[in-house]
Design a protein around this motif. Structure first.
Motif, PDB file in Angstrom:
ATOM      1  N   GLY A 129       0.799  -1.223   0.000  1.00 21.16           N
ATOM      2  CA  GLY A 129       0.000   0.000   0.000  1.00 21.16           C
ATOM      3  C   GLY A 129       0.829   1.270   0.000  1.00 21.16           C
ATOM      4  N   TYR A 130       2.010   1.217   0.606  1.00 19.71           N
ATOM      5  CA  TYR A 130       2.889   2.384   0.627  1.00 19.71           C
ATOM      6  C   TYR A 130       3.361   2.714  -0.788  1.00 19.71           C
ATOM      7  CZ  TYR A 130       3.054   1.058   5.552  1.00 19.71           C
ATOM      8  OH  TYR A 130       2.709   0.708   6.834  1.00 19.71           O
ATOM      9  N   GLU A 131       3.809   1.688  -1.503  1.00 21.89           N
ATOM     10  CA  GLU A 131       4.286   1.886  -2.870  1.00 21.89           C
ATOM     11  C   GLU A 131       3.132   2.280  -3.792  1.00 21.89           C
ATOM     12  OE1 GLU A 131       6.825   2.344  -6.024  1.00 21.89           O
ATOM     13  OE2 GLU A 131       7.288   2.176  -3.890  1.00 21.89           O
ATOM     14  N   ARG A 138       2.972   5.732  -5.970  1.00 18.29           N
ATOM     15  CA  ARG A 138       2.772   5.737  -7.428  1.00 18.29           C
ATOM     16  C   ARG A 138       1.542   6.553  -7.823  1.00 18.29           C
ATOM     17  NH1 ARG A 138       4.520  -0.086  -9.971  1.00 18.29           N
ATOM     18  NH2 ARG A 138       6.528  -0.236  -8.898  1.00 18.29           N
ATOM     19  N   ILE A 139       0.485   6.445  -7.048  1.00 22.45           N
ATOM     20  CA  ILE A 139      -0.707   7.252  -7.319  1.00 22.45           C
ATOM     21  C   ILE A 139      -0.357   8.727  -7.216  1.00 22.45           C
ATOM     22  CG2 ILE A 139      -2.976   7.930  -6.428  1.00 22.45           C
ATOM     23  CD1 ILE A 139      -3.314   4.913  -5.630  1.00 22.45           C
ATOM     24  N   ARG A 140       0.314   9.110  -6.135  1.00 26.99           N
ATOM     25  CA  ARG A 140       0.660  10.519  -5.920  1.00 26.99           C
ATOM     26  C   ARG A 140       1.612  11.053  -6.995  1.00 26.99           C
ATOM     27  NH1 ARG A 140      -3.652  11.201  -3.186  1.00 26.99           N
ATOM     28  NH2 ARG A 140      -3.571  10.817  -0.951  1.00 26.99           N
ATOM     29  N   GLU A 141       2.493  10.199  -7.503  1.00 27.93           N
ATOM     30  CA  GLU A 141       3.468  10.615  -8.514  1.00 27.93           C
ATOM     31  C   GLU A 141       2.931  10.505  -9.941  1.00 27.93           C
ATOM     32  OE1 GLU A 141       6.764   8.058  -7.658  1.00 27.93           O
ATOM     33  OE2 GLU A 141       7.310   9.160  -5.839  1.00 27.93           O
ATOM     34  N   SER A 142       1.745   9.956 -10.106  1.00 21.88           N
ATOM     35  CA  SER A 142       1.204   9.761 -11.453  1.00 21.88           C
ATOM     36  C   SER A 142       0.877  11.104 -12.097  1.00 21.88           C
ATOM     37  CB  SER A 142      -0.049   8.884 -11.403  1.00 21.88           C
ATOM     38  OG  SER A 142      -1.152   9.614 -10.920  1.00 21.88           O
ATOM     39  N   GLU A 143       0.680  11.056 -13.388  1.00 19.19           N
ATOM     40  CA  GLU A 143       0.383  12.274 -14.137  1.00 19.19           C
ATOM     41  C   GLU A 143      -1.111  12.589 -14.168  1.00 19.19           C
ATOM     42  OE1 GLU A 143       2.383  12.448 -17.899  1.00 19.19           O
ATOM     43  OE2 GLU A 143       4.246  11.722 -17.027  1.00 19.19           O
ATOM     44  N   CYS A 144      -1.904  11.778 -13.514  1.00 15.82           N
ATOM     45  CA  CYS A 144      -3.341  12.033 -13.429  1.00 15.82           C
ATOM     46  C   CYS A 144      -3.555  13.371 -12.719  1.00 15.82           C
ATOM     47  CB  CYS A 144      -4.024  10.906 -12.653  1.00 15.82           C
ATOM     48  SG  CYS A 144      -5.772  11.175 -12.347  1.00 15.82           S
ATOM     49  N   GLU A 145      -4.361  14.232 -13.302  1.00 12.91           N
ATOM     50  CA  GLU A 145      -4.505  15.575 -12.741  1.00 12.91           C
ATOM     51  C   GLU A 145      -5.119  15.602 -11.343  1.00 12.91           C
ATOM     52  OE1 GLU A 145      -8.277  18.146 -14.045  1.00 12.91           O
ATOM     53  OE2 GLU A 145      -7.223  17.283 -15.754  1.00 12.91           O
ATOM     54  N   ASN A 146      -5.843  14.563 -10.975  1.00  9.87           N
ATOM     55  CA  ASN A 146      -6.466  14.504  -9.647  1.00  9.87           C
ATOM     56  C   ASN A 146      -5.689  13.653  -8.658  1.00  9.87           C
ATOM     57  OD1 ASN A 146      -8.652  16.129 -10.410  1.00  9.87           O
ATOM     58  ND2 ASN A 146      -9.734  14.379 -11.249  1.00  9.87           N
ATOM     59  N   PRO A 183      -8.475  10.786  -1.978  1.00  9.94           N
ATOM     60  CA  PRO A 183      -8.309  10.415  -0.571  1.00  9.94           C
ATOM     61  C   PRO A 183      -7.819   8.973  -0.448  1.00  9.94           C
ATOM     62  CG  PRO A 183     -10.534  11.251  -0.999  1.00  9.94           C
ATOM     63  CD  PRO A 183      -9.868  11.036  -2.315  1.00  9.94           C
ATOM     64  N   ILE A 184      -6.730   8.784   0.283  1.00 10.55           N
ATOM     65  CA  ILE A 184      -6.187   7.455   0.528  1.00 10.55           C
ATOM     66  C   ILE A 184      -6.060   7.282   2.039  1.00 10.55           C
ATOM     67  CG2 ILE A 184      -4.278   5.866   0.184  1.00 10.55           C
ATOM     68  CD1 ILE A 184      -3.618   7.410  -2.394  1.00 10.55           C
ATOM     69  N   LEU A 185      -6.789   6.317   2.574  1.00  9.78           N
ATOM     70  CA  LEU A 185      -6.752   6.027   4.002  1.00  9.78           C
ATOM     71  C   LEU A 185      -6.187   4.633   4.212  1.00  9.78           C
ATOM     72  CD1 LEU A 185      -9.109   8.143   3.509  1.00  9.78           C
ATOM     73  CD2 LEU A 185      -9.902   7.449   5.749  1.00  9.78           C
ATOM     74  N   ALA A 186      -5.190   4.535   5.055  1.00 16.13           N
ATOM     75  CA  ALA A 186      -4.613   3.237   5.384  1.00 16.13           C
ATOM     76  C   ALA A 186      -5.532   2.520   6.363  1.00 16.13           C
ATOM     77  CB  ALA A 186      -3.240   3.423   6.023  1.00 16.13           C
ATOM     78  N   MET A 187      -5.689   1.224   6.162  1.00  8.14           N
ATOM     79  CA  MET A 187      -6.451   0.414   7.096  1.00  8.14           C
ATOM     80  C   MET A 187      -5.559  -0.771   7.446  1.00  8.14           C
ATOM     81  SD  MET A 187     -10.243  -1.282   6.711  1.00  8.14           S
ATOM     82  CE  MET A 187     -10.986   0.299   6.374  1.00  8.14           C
ATOM     83  N   LEU A 204       1.501   8.344   6.506  1.00  4.00           N
ATOM     84  CA  LEU A 204       1.418   9.750   6.107  1.00  4.00           C
ATOM     85  C   LEU A 204       2.603  10.149   5.243  1.00  4.00           C
ATOM     86  CD1 LEU A 204       0.130  11.255   9.478  1.00  4.00           C
ATOM     87  CD2 LEU A 204      -1.217  10.594   7.467  1.00  4.00           C
ATOM     88  N   GLU A 205       3.781   9.657   5.563  1.00  2.37           N
ATOM     89  CA  GLU A 205       4.969   9.953   4.769  1.00  2.37           C
ATOM     90  C   GLU A 205       4.865   9.384   3.356  1.00  2.37           C
ATOM     91  OE1 GLU A 205       8.243   8.492   7.088  1.00  2.37           O
ATOM     92  OE2 GLU A 205       8.236  10.250   8.401  1.00  2.37           O
ATOM     93  N   ALA A 206       4.151   8.282   3.209  1.00  2.83           N
ATOM     94  CA  ALA A 206       3.965   7.668   1.893  1.00  2.83           C
ATOM     95  C   ALA A 206       2.971   8.447   1.041  1.00  2.83           C
ATOM     96  CB  ALA A 206       3.503   6.220   2.043  1.00  2.83           C
ATOM     97  N   GLY A 207       2.235   9.370   1.673  1.00  9.70           N
ATOM     98  CA  GLY A 207       1.276  10.191   0.936  1.00  9.70           C
ATOM     99  C   GLY A 207      -0.172   9.893   1.238  1.00  9.70           C
ATOM    100  N   MET A 208      -0.410   9.001   2.184  1.00 10.82           N
ATOM    101  CA  MET A 208      -1.785   8.702   2.571  1.00 10.82           C
ATOM    102  C   MET A 208      -2.338   9.871   3.377  1.00 10.82           C
ATOM    103  SD  MET A 208      -1.397   4.701   3.605  1.00 10.82           S
ATOM    104  CE  MET A 208      -0.435   3.612   2.562  1.00 10.82           C
TER     105      MET A 208
END
Length: 68
Positions: free
Chosen positions: A6-8, A12-20, A25-29, A42-46
């Protein structure tokens, strides 16, 4: 997930070129509830962390906070 955790996936989601990508919202469970575990998420971008066992009221509150 066999290919990545989930961290990776979050990175990857945060670094993607998708404008959104930065607004999704990404919540770790996870069962890992130590402060270091929350910090790592949180450091991973969640956006937030929900520990198991799930408290439904806490879950709904956190989802609401990140959807508004």
């Amino acid at each position: 997930m066999p290919e990545m955790d989930g961290y990776e996936a979050t990175r990857r989601i945060r670094e993607s070129e998708c404008e959104n990508a930065s607004n999704i919202p990404i919540l770790a469970m996870t069962a890992n509830a130590f402060s270091e575990d929350v910090e790592r998420c949180l450091e991973a971008g969640m956006n937030d962390h929900i520990s198991k066992p799930i408290n439904v009221n806490e879950l709904m509150k956190k989802i609401d906070n990140h959807l508004l």
